[in-house]
Design an enzyme around this catalytic site. Structure first.
Site, PDB file in Angstrom:
ATOM      1  N   SER A  17      -9.790  -4.849 -11.206  1.00  0.00           N
ATOM      2  CA  SER A  17     -11.184  -4.526 -10.916  1.00  0.00           C
ATOM      3  C   SER A  17     -11.323  -3.921  -9.533  1.00  0.00           C
ATOM      4  O   SER A  17     -10.548  -4.229  -8.627  1.00  0.00           O
ATOM      5  CB  SER A  17     -12.041  -5.805 -10.998  1.00  0.00           C
ATOM      6  OG  SER A  17     -13.362  -5.553 -10.551  1.00  0.00           O
ATOM      7  N   HIS A  18     -12.308  -3.040  -9.378  1.00  0.00           N
ATOM      8  CA  HIS A  18     -12.661  -2.498  -8.072  1.00  0.00           C
ATOM      9  C   HIS A  18     -13.999  -3.062  -7.596  1.00  0.00           C
ATOM     10  O   HIS A  18     -14.525  -2.640  -6.566  1.00  0.00           O
ATOM     11  CB  HIS A  18     -12.758  -0.966  -8.128  1.00  0.00           C
ATOM     12  CG  HIS A  18     -11.436  -0.283  -8.244  1.00  0.00           C
ATOM     13  ND1 HIS A  18     -10.869   0.021  -9.462  1.00  0.00           N
ATOM     14  CD2 HIS A  18     -10.554   0.146  -7.306  1.00  0.00           C
ATOM     15  CE1 HIS A  18      -9.707   0.616  -9.266  1.00  0.00           C
ATOM     16  NE2 HIS A  18      -9.487   0.708  -7.970  1.00  0.00           N
ATOM     17  N   SER A 140       7.504   1.629  -8.364  1.00  0.00           N
ATOM     18  CA  SER A 140       7.655   2.701  -7.376  1.00  0.00           C
ATOM     19  C   SER A 140       6.596   3.764  -7.646  1.00  0.00           C
ATOM     20  O   SER A 140       6.176   3.964  -8.792  1.00  0.00           O
ATOM     21  CB  SER A 140       9.048   3.325  -7.472  1.00  0.00           C
ATOM     22  OG  SER A 140       9.206   4.042  -8.687  1.00  0.00           O
ATOM     23  N   GLN A 142       6.697   6.985  -7.670  1.00  0.00           N
ATOM     24  CA  GLN A 142       7.124   8.069  -8.543  1.00  0.00           C
ATOM     25  C   GLN A 142       7.074   7.658 -10.004  1.00  0.00           C
ATOM     26  O   GLN A 142       6.603   8.413 -10.865  1.00  0.00           O
ATOM     27  CB  GLN A 142       8.536   8.534  -8.176  1.00  0.00           C
ATOM     28  CG  GLN A 142       8.970   9.800  -8.898  1.00  0.00           C
ATOM     29  CD  GLN A 142       8.033  10.974  -8.655  1.00  0.00           C
ATOM     30  OE1 GLN A 142       7.593  11.186  -7.518  1.00  0.00           O
ATOM     31  NE2 GLN A 142       7.718  11.724  -9.707  1.00  0.00           N
ATOM     32  N   ARG A 168      -2.041  10.654  -6.205  1.00  0.00           N
ATOM     33  CA  ARG A 168      -1.717  11.833  -5.414  1.00  0.00           C
ATOM     34  C   ARG A 168      -0.386  11.736  -4.676  1.00  0.00           C
ATOM     35  O   ARG A 168       0.611  12.301  -5.087  1.00  0.00           O
ATOM     36  CB  ARG A 168      -2.859  12.113  -4.427  1.00  0.00           C
ATOM     37  CG  ARG A 168      -4.189  12.458  -5.097  1.00  0.00           C
ATOM     38  CD  ARG A 168      -5.296  12.604  -4.081  1.00  0.00           C
ATOM     39  NE  ARG A 168      -4.934  13.532  -3.024  1.00  0.00           N
ATOM     40  CZ  ARG A 168      -4.642  13.140  -1.775  1.00  0.00           C
ATOM     41  NH1 ARG A 168      -4.677  11.861  -1.446  1.00  0.00           N
ATOM     42  NH2 ARG A 168      -4.324  14.037  -0.869  1.00  0.00           N
ATOM     43  N   LYS A 169      -0.373  11.011  -3.545  1.00  0.00           N
ATOM     44  CA  LYS A 169       0.828  10.979  -2.713  1.00  0.00           C
ATOM     45  C   LYS A 169       1.379   9.567  -2.513  1.00  0.00           C
ATOM     46  O   LYS A 169       2.572   9.394  -2.321  1.00  0.00           O
ATOM     47  CB  LYS A 169       0.534  11.614  -1.357  1.00  0.00           C
ATOM     48  CG  LYS A 169       0.164  13.089  -1.447  1.00  0.00           C
ATOM     49  CD  LYS A 169      -0.070  13.677  -0.060  1.00  0.00           C
ATOM     50  CE  LYS A 169      -0.409  15.146  -0.141  1.00  0.00           C
ATOM     51  NZ  LYS A 169      -0.648  15.742   1.211  1.00  0.00           N
ATOM     52  N   GLY A 170       0.513   8.582  -2.478  1.00  0.00           N
ATOM     53  CA  GLY A 170       0.976   7.210  -2.322  1.00  0.00           C
ATOM     54  C   GLY A 170       1.648   6.931  -1.001  1.00  0.00           C
ATOM     55  O   GLY A 170       2.630   6.191  -0.942  1.00  0.00           O
TER      56      GLY A 170
END
Length: 205
Positions: A17-18, A140, A142, A168-170
């Site tokens: 949940s957010h 991970s 990726q 996106r990039k993490g």
């Protein structure tokens, strides 16, 4: 509060949940299930939310919004999730409760295996080294980005945003590529004001 999907899930179950703390079901605080809450440097949070809402909210005003305009809204607390500091501090104040574990996003980037072990211990699981290694690999960035269950980009495909992805990039510290010197000074003061006296601080500020 009832939720059909949640009610049909077998135990033990995981629900993501957010929601802010006050919006979660009140029985949560009486039954005391295990709660894992992840904090992130508010500056990186700003960058992440800026890109995230452009994908999720199909509203021209938001999709064309500049980063400077978004920062103004974040500082005023007028975002759709409400003030970020209220979200953080609700759970920060509960960090000493036995059923609450707070992790920092930056720590998952620095030592993912260590954080996996911490979660395993918190949940009371008895995972072998092989199992912990498999979980670490699975989590991970990726691998999660290549997994449609954790990176449901197909839900937010847009013909005018072909190169955008849900994940996106993490990375930690990407804010340094978005903030101007002036914006950084203003936002640093904003963070200090909202978190003053709470004991909550962030690295790389």
């Amino acid at each position: 509060m009832k939720h059909k999907i949640a009610d049909e899930m077998t135990s033990p179950r995981i629900i993501k949940s957010h929601f802010t703390g006050p919006l979660l079901p009140p029985q949560l605080w009486h039954k005391k299930p295990k709660i894992l809450y992840i904090l992130r440097n508010p500056k990186d949070l700003a960058v992440s939310m800026f890109h995230f809402q452009k994908i999720v909210l199909q509203v021209p005003e938001i999709r064309n919004q500049s980063f400077a305009e978004f920062l103004d809204e974040m500082i005023s607390g007028e975002l759709w999730y409400g003030p970020w500091w209220e979200h953080y501090l609700f759970f920060w104040k509960k960090r000493h409760e036995s059923n609450v574990l707070l992790l920092r996003f930056e720590d998952t980037r620095r030592d993912l295996r260590g954080q996996v072990e911490k979660v395993s211990k918190f949940l009371g699981t008895d995972c072998s080294d092989e199992k912990l290694a498999a979980i670490t690999d699975y989590c991970s960035f990726q691998n999660m980005k290549e997994n449609n269950t954790t990176n449901p980009g197909f839900l937010f495909e847009s013909k005018d945003r072909q190169n955008e992805t849900f994940m996106r990039k993490g990375i930690a510290g990407e804010w340094k590529l978005h903030f101007t010197v002036a914006q950084n000074e203003v936002f640093t003061a904003h963070i200090k004001e909202k978190l003053y006296g709470t004991g909550l601080t962030f690295e790389n500020d």
